[in-house]
Design a protein around this motif. Structure first.
Motif, PDB file in Angstrom:
ATOM      1  N   ARG A 137      53.103  50.166 -55.053  1.00  9.40           N
ATOM      2  CA  ARG A 137      53.074  50.695 -56.434  1.00  9.40           C
ATOM      3  C   ARG A 137      53.772  52.056 -56.499  1.00  9.40           C
ATOM      4  N   CYS A 141      57.588  53.240 -58.637  1.00  5.06           N
ATOM      5  CA  CYS A 141      57.597  54.217 -59.735  1.00  5.06           C
ATOM      6  C   CYS A 141      59.017  54.718 -60.002  1.00  5.06           C
ATOM      7  N   THR A 146      54.482  58.947 -63.659  1.00  8.06           N
ATOM      8  CA  THR A 146      53.853  57.694 -63.218  1.00  8.06           C
ATOM      9  C   THR A 146      53.459  57.794 -61.749  1.00  8.06           C
ATOM     10  N   HIS A 150      49.648  57.382 -60.347  1.00  7.95           N
ATOM     11  CA  HIS A 150      49.268  56.386 -59.332  1.00  7.95           C
ATOM     12  C   HIS A 150      48.618  57.063 -58.130  1.00  7.95           C
TER      13      HIS A 150
END
Length: 156
Positions: A137, A141, A146, A150
């Protein structure tokens, strides 16, 4: 440092979470991290931070495997812990323990006298980065905001 319960979200700032930075070598990544810290706080010397990070790397690579590195060092005169999270545009050789190139870097700069905090944060980072889906994840990004969200999600 009176607060001994440091967590990643206490030390990482959105402006020190950077996506897909260009870097051709380990040295360039460490330079870039030192420059970012200096831009954030002009009282901190980028050359000193860089030299301390390089000195720590000489003791043994902070590449922990699976494309991740956690460079860290102590800094004289610092009164708080600083975290810098970067994803790299391209993977680079970091002399990691598994010989895999690195594309996810979390740098930790701690006050010279902070020992238990330093170890606790390294432990928290290692635990988070042990989760492959979490790392994927982060790697996906596209925006710094973001990336920051995360990285700090799920911390108390």
């Amino acid at each position: 440092m009176s607060d001994t319960s440091l967590t990643i979200d206490n030390i990482l700032l959105p402006e020190l979470s950077l996506c897909r930075i260009p870097a051709s070598s380990k040295k360039r990544v460490l330079e870039s991290i030192a420059e970012q810290i200096h831009q954030h706080d002009a009282t901190l010397n980028a050359t000193q931070i860089f030299n301390n990070l390089v000195a720590r790397e000489r003791l043994g690579s902070t590449g922990i495997g699976q494309g991740i590195a956690i460079p860290h060092c102590r800094l004289e005169g610092l009164d708080h812990v600083i975290g810098v999270l970067v994803t790299l545009e391209q993977s680079i050789d970091f002399d990691a323990i598994d010989n895999q190139p690195v594309d996810l870097v979390f740098a930790l700069i701690v006050p010279k006298e902070a020992t238990s905090e330093h170890l606790e944060l390294l432990s928290q980072l290692a635990e988070k980065f042990n989760d492959r889906a979490f790392c994927d994840r982060l790697r996906q990004c596209e925006a710094s905001g973001t990336l920051y969200q995360h990285m700090t999600a799920g911390n108390p």
